[in-house]
Design a protein around this motif. Structure first.
Motif, PDB file in Angstrom:
ATOM      1  N   PRO A  40      46.579  44.173  38.810  1.00 25.33           N
ATOM      2  CA  PRO A  40      46.348  42.980  39.634  1.00 25.33           C
ATOM      3  C   PRO A  40      47.251  42.956  40.859  1.00 25.33           C
ATOM      4  O   PRO A  40      48.371  43.468  40.835  1.00 25.33           O
ATOM      5  N   GLU A  70      46.945  37.754  42.443  1.00 26.12           N
ATOM      6  CA  GLU A  70      46.205  37.639  41.188  1.00 26.12           C
ATOM      7  C   GLU A  70      47.149  37.416  40.014  1.00 26.12           C
ATOM      8  O   GLU A  70      46.885  36.594  39.124  1.00 26.12           O
ATOM      9  N   CYS A  79      41.037  38.293  43.942  1.00 23.59           N
ATOM     10  CA  CYS A  79      41.480  37.470  45.072  1.00 23.59           C
ATOM     11  C   CYS A  79      41.416  38.294  46.358  1.00 23.59           C
ATOM     12  O   CYS A  79      41.956  39.407  46.408  1.00 23.59           O
ATOM     13  N   THR A 133      38.545  33.428  45.590  1.00 22.20           N
ATOM     14  CA  THR A 133      39.008  33.665  44.219  1.00 22.20           C
ATOM     15  C   THR A 133      37.841  33.675  43.245  1.00 22.20           C
ATOM     16  O   THR A 133      36.980  32.792  43.273  1.00 22.20           O
TER      17      THR A 133
END
Length: 631
Positions: A73, A77, A233, A246
């Protein structure tokens, strides 16, 4: 591809027309913006695919621990994931934070587009149950990012891709397997991660549906309890969409995860912020089949199939950090702060929900690295209210602290935090223990020390009542100063007797005896009283009529055989043993033995561990008692 059950839209669509992007001028003015579309979920069909941690291996053939890849991520995120997991752990604090937000978009909507109002959000979150944290999942990340990119490229906000692909098909196409429960939140008009998170939690425009909140908090009894998530994101703008887009994809599997984040707490707030992640740190679970290496943003997740207490270790530069946690079939979060505030202290003793049989206790805890000072709080309520603390010491420099003055029949609560050069870390979760004090030492009265008593009359034993809450006394009389079996008298006397005095038949004349008394309650046995001696004068009565029937067991508890010591006046003897259900498990006819003291060895090899009652019949006298068998 197997057809999945249809998408179920939880709440009616209440969408504002796509208009001008929300902006913040120098005067912090805010214009209305589109709200997220209603959240969606699907429910499982008949197909279930096992996730990696569920694979069973033959005993002795388990593989070496292998790395688990939970995805990579971005910092934004990971930050949203930390916000979600913080909210799931403490819904009330989340509601308080949302109601007091400084985000200008959220404040504007509270004032101009509610419901919900700030007060409603605060009240609603205060009633939600806490939920286990969500673990990041690589397939869900892929599905979420792909959708956010699709919304940015084609300038729309919705759950179906521009080509009509539904969110559940998109998630399955990304390779996600699980029980079949899936959910999704999307918002294409956010300004930053915190803003997007708050918009989902408040659910303006969809209220009272609050489907996004259902997906995040799983607060309703009909909600699936998700345990995995993927976030996508993106920063960018196109045709009004943006600047922060998002997608949150939720999934449920039958795997338990140990998860968290490794971060450098640069701003000393005890929480992960964008840019604080530490990558490349190996995290291992003691005895686990998997390990992880922290992602670019510092996050990690490790499947774990065990239960109970387990140590989780992060191999940091300059030394490792370990935390001991308890796993009970639900995800557990373990964070590691690098060069920041100390992590959570692991409480050792008194262990949770145990009973302490003393007015003092030694509190111990574990902290592997970094800490120089500890703060211990001990009190009588879970909120650790200052007025109810009996200990509030922030100067401890060792891993233990003695606490005195604990009160009988009282439940106490305690917690710890640690301090290093950067400041204080967070308090550990509160643990409880109870106090049940054993009675004080009995003070014996008569026969007086070194007294001589008549040999032809019964002997009277007396002592002062002991405290607290005595349920029984144990009188022991022996012919040896070591007070070891066989005892001449070994009787348990109910404390409900009208006086702490007991009379026994005449003892053998011209003999020196030793005696002591112990007291018992639910906290255990007291220490033996001071041992006293007395002597009997010569007796004209035949010794055969002087002996008193006495039975004792040693050792007690026993891990092997139990030896019964008993006295008799040439009477027949029968021993019966019963389990805790009152069922006779063994018996022995010992015959008619001559006058005096005897012993019988009971073979316990065929008995299970537990408490047993014995009944020994000696002539017309029946004596009962208990012994404990341990393995």
């Amino acid at each position: 591809m197997q057809k999945l059950s249809p998408i179920r839209i939880l709440y009616s669509v209440v969408l504002l027309s796509i208009g001008i992007l929300s902006t913040r001028s120098a005067a912090q003015t805010v214009t209305p913006r589109p709200v997220p579309p209603p959240a969606v979920r699907v429910f499982p069909g008949s197909t279930h695919i096992a996730s990696p941690a569920q694979i069973a291996y033959p005993k002795g053939a388990e593989p070496q621990a292998q790395q688990y890849n939970s995805g990579d991520p971005t910092p934004e995120e990971q930050y949203i994931l930390e916000l979600i997991n913080r909210a799931r752990a403490n819904p009330k604090a989340e509601g308080d934070s949302l109601a007091a937000t400084n985000d200008q978009n959220i404040k504007f909507q509270f004032q101009n587009q509610s419901p919900p109002t700030a007060s409603q959000v605060k009240t609603e979150f205060s009633s939600y149950p806490s939920r286990p944290p969500l673990a990041i999942n690589a397939s869900l990340i892929s599905a979420a990012r792909g959708h956010s990119q699709d919304m940015l490229t084609y300038a729309y906000q919705g759950h179906d891709n521009h080509d009509g692909t539904t969110f559940d098909v998109r998630i399955r196409n990304a390779g996600y397997t699980g029980t079949g429960y899936l959910g999704e939140n999307v918002f294409a008009y956010g300004t930053d991660p915190h803003d997007a998170h708050q918009e989902f939690q408040c659910d303006f425009g969809n209220y009272p549906g609050i489907g996004h909140r259902h997906n995040i908090m799983n607060f309703d009894g009909s909600d699936p309890i998700y345990n995995e998530i993927g976030l996508g994101c993106l920063k960018g703008s196109n045709g009004g969409v943006g600047p922060f887009i998002t997608t949150e994809d939720f999934g449920q599997s039958n795997t338990t995860f140990i998860l968290g984040v490794v971060y450098n707490d640069a701003n000393h707030n005890g929480f992960y912020d964008v840019g604080e992640g530490v990558s490349g740190v190996t995290i291992t679970v003691q005895g686990g089949q998997y390990y992880a290496v922290s992602s670019t943003s510092g996050g990690y997740a490790i499947p774990y199939s065990g239960s109970g207490s387990v140590k989780v270790t992060a191999a940091l530069t300059g030394g490792s950090q370990s935390q001991t946690i308890t796993v009970n079939g639900q995800n557990v979060k373990v964070d590691f702060a690098v060069n920041g505030l100390p992590g959570e202290v692991t409480l050792l003793t008194p262990s949770i929900d145990t009973t302490v049989n003393s007015s003092s206790a030694t509190f111990t805890w574990a902290m592997d690295t970094g800490a120089t000072t500890y703060h211990i709080q001990v009190g009588t309520d879970t909120a650790m209210t200052k007025s109810k603390l009996i200990v509030n010491d922030s100067t401890v420099t060792t891993l233990s602290r003695q606490v005195t003055g604990l009160k009988d029949t009282t439940t106490y609560y305690w917690r710890m935090r640690a301090k290093n050069s950067r400041g204080w870390g967070v308090f550990s979760p509160v643990q409880s223990f109870s106090v049940a004090l054993a009675p004080n030492r009995v003070v014996v009265l008569a026969p007086a020390s070194s007294a001589t008593v008549p040999g032809d009359v019964p002997v009277v034993f007396s002592w002062q009542p002991a405290t607290p809450r005595v349920t029984s006394y144990w009188l022991q009389v022996a012919k040896n100063g070591g007070m070891t079996p066989p005892f001449v008298i070994s009787d348990t006397i109910d404390a409900s007797m009208t006086s702490d005095t007991v009379q026994f038949s005449r003892l053998q004349g011209n003999t020196t005896y030793y005696w002591q008394v112990l007291a018992q309650n639910d906290g255990g046995w007291s220490q033996p009283s001071i041992m006293r001696t007395f002597s009997t004068a010569a007796s004209s009565v035949n010794p055969d009529v002087l002996i008193r029937v006495v039975v004792s067991v040693s050792p007690n508890p026993t891990s092997g055989d139990a030896t019964f010591y008993y006295t008799t006046n040439s009477d027949p003897v029968v021993l019966r043993v019963y389990n805790s259900l009152g069922i006779e498990v063994t018996s022995a006819s010992l015959g008619q033995v001559p006058w005096g003291t005897h012993e019988y060895h009971l073979d316990c090899s065929g008995l299970a561990a537990g408490e047993y009652m014995y009944q020994m019949t000696i002539g017309r006298d029946i004596r009962t008692g208990h012994f404990v068998l341990v393995r």
